[in-house]
Motif scaffolding. Structure first.
Motif, short mmCIF file in Angstrom:
data_model
loop_
_atom_site.label_atom_id
_atom_site.label_comp_id
_atom_site.label_asym_id
_atom_site.label_seq_id
_atom_site.Cartn_x
_atom_site.Cartn_y
_atom_site.Cartn_z
N LEU A 127 -0.73 -0.41 3.87
CA LEU A 127 0.73 -0.38 3.82
C LEU A 127 1.24 1.05 3.63
O LEU A 127 2.21 1.46 4.28
N SER A 128 0.60 1.82 2.75
CA SER A 128 1.03 3.20 2.57
C SER A 128 0.70 4.05 3.79
O SER A 128 1.46 4.94 4.16
N ARG A 129 -0.43 3.78 4.43
CA ARG A 129 -0.77 4.51 5.65
C ARG A 129 0.26 4.24 6.75
O ARG A 129 0.64 5.15 7.50
N ASN A 130 0.71 3.00 6.84
CA ASN A 130 1.74 2.67 7.84
C ASN A 130 3.02 3.44 7.56
O ASN A 130 3.66 3.97 8.48
N ALA A 131 3.39 3.52 6.27
CA ALA A 131 4.60 4.26 5.91
C ALA A 131 4.44 5.74 6.22
O ALA A 131 5.36 6.39 6.73
N GLU B 234 5.99 -6.28 3.43
CA GLU B 234 7.08 -5.49 4.01
C GLU B 234 7.87 -4.77 2.92
O GLU B 234 8.37 -3.65 3.12
N LYS B 235 8.00 -5.39 1.73
CA LYS B 235 8.73 -4.75 0.64
C LYS B 235 7.92 -3.62 0.00
O LYS B 235 8.47 -2.61 -0.42
N VAL B 236 6.61 -3.82 -0.07
CA VAL B 236 5.75 -2.76 -0.59
C VAL B 236 5.80 -1.55 0.34
O VAL B 236 5.96 -0.40 -0.09
N GLN B 237 5.69 -1.80 1.63
CA GLN B 237 5.74 -0.70 2.59
C GLN B 237 7.11 -0.02 2.58
O GLN B 237 7.22 1.19 2.78
N LEU C 285 1.37 7.39 -3.05
CA LEU C 285 0.31 6.58 -3.63
C LEU C 285 0.25 5.21 -2.97
O LEU C 285 0.92 4.96 -1.96
N THR C 286 -0.55 4.34 -3.54
CA THR C 286 -0.69 2.98 -3.03
C THR C 286 -0.36 1.99 -4.15
O THR C 286 -0.47 2.31 -5.34
N ASN C 287 0.01 0.80 -3.78
CA ASN C 287 0.34 -0.24 -4.76
C ASN C 287 -0.95 -0.94 -5.20
O ASN C 287 -1.15 -2.13 -5.00
N THR C 288 -1.83 -0.14 -5.83
CA THR C 288 -3.14 -0.65 -6.26
C THR C 288 -3.48 -0.22 -7.68
O THR C 288 -4.64 -0.33 -8.10
N PHE C 289 -2.50 0.22 -8.42
CA PHE C 289 -2.71 0.74 -9.78
C PHE C 289 -3.48 -0.26 -10.65
O PHE C 289 -4.37 0.12 -11.41
N GLY C 290 -3.16 -1.54 -10.55
CA GLY C 290 -3.81 -2.56 -11.37
C GLY C 290 -4.72 -3.47 -10.56
O GLY C 290 -4.83 -4.66 -10.84
#
Length: 306
Positions: A92-96, A44-47, A62-67
């Motif tokens: 999560l990014s798609r939902n946002a 929920e915090k990432v989104q 972007l997405t939280n997948t950098f690493g």
């Protein structure tokens, strides 16, 4: 130019997002903890970060997948979760993006954000023999495949300091059939116009174009003032779209914390100069926030109304 990218840019430059790491830290991510694992433990915090950028005006997030490649995840004991963490990052990014205010057509020019999935460096050095080209390709292919299966709109190979690694990542990403953005870091040399390995913007354009990148650019490494001559040189070397995401000036340490002094308005003013010299995708990196994106959005809107 890739026809999909061409359609997205038909109405003019697209506003991307800003920094993610500091935004997650503001929401409780401890220093030293792996941000991408939050896709599973604190979704929920990432989104919330992604949505904050959409609300500020980002039309590409972007997405939280950098690493989220096997090398980085392995250092944190999560190398068995490559597919899961990457898929969740896209979701999560798609939902946002889906919850953005605007047309439901899914067209970026109508106001719905596109999701470009992030692929960062592995942290191992090819030229020092720490890893083979085959091992790098396998790791990038694994991540790119996991991301693509979650259906982002494009992939972004970013923050690359070694063009050899960037080329391998782009080639792996291209196997998905998605548009691929390729970004390197220019933070070395007297004029900060070289990668850590000494490569120039012109060399980056040549090598990444040959690898199949659909969009070229730079992110991180320095403040936005330095990006203007970099963008100008890259534009002179290619007709492909350019992606520029600068830091909010130069960082300094205050009471043990990293502080960036540039204001959102100052950054936004320079962002317009970047567009004038050829940037097609514009956003921010370290030190930037939704407030920076909102400031750029305001100027972009005024520019389009002239």
């Amino acid at each position: 130019m890739n026809t999909t990218i061409q359609t997205w840019l038909a109405a003019g430059p697209l506003l991307t997002d800003g920094g993610w790491g500091t935004q997650l830290q503001l929401r409780g991510l401890a220093v030293g903890k792996h941000p991408d694992y939050w896709n599973l433990t604190n979704p929920e915090k990432v989104q919330e970060v992604a949505r904050a950028y959409v609300d500020a005006g980002s039309r590409v997030i972007l997405t939280n997948t950098f690493g989220s490649n096997r090398f980085i995840l392995g250092r944190h004991g999560f190398d068995d979760k490559v597919a899961e963490i990457n898929a969740e990052g896209v979701r999560l990014s798609r939902n946002a993006a889906r919850n953005a205010v605007g047309s439901a057509t899914g067209n970026a020019v109508d106001g719905i954000a596109k999701v470009f999935a992030s692929i960062g460096p592995t942290g191992v050095v090819l030229m020092m023999g720490q890893v083979s080209e085959e091992q790098l390709y396998s790791a990038f292919h694994e991540q790119a495949t996991a991301l693509a299966q979650a259906q982002p709109d494009a992939l972004v190979v970013e923050t690359m300091s070694d063009l050899a690694e960037a080329v391998i990542a782009v080639r792996a990403a291209k196997t998905t059939g998605l548009p691929v953005v390729a970004c390197v870091v220019f933070d070395s040399g007297k004029n900060k116009d070289r990668t850590m390995m000494g490569q120039t913007p012109e060399q980056a354009v040549e090598m990444l174009t040959e690898a199949g990148a659909d969009v070229l650019g730079s992110n991180c490494g320095q403040g936005i003032d330095g990006f203007i001559p970099l963008c100008r040189r890259m534009r002179a070397a290619t007709t492909l779209p350019l992606w520029m995401k600068a830091n909010a000036g130069l960082p300094r340490m205050v009471d043990g914390k990293t502080v960036y002094d540039q204001s959102p308005d100052e950054f936004a003013e320079k962002a317009m100069q970047l567009i004038e010299v050829g940037a097609d995708f514009i956003g921010g990196c370290c030190g930037t926030s939704p407030e920076f994106i909102a400031a750029v959005k305001k100027r972009l809107t005024a520019r389009s109304e002239k």
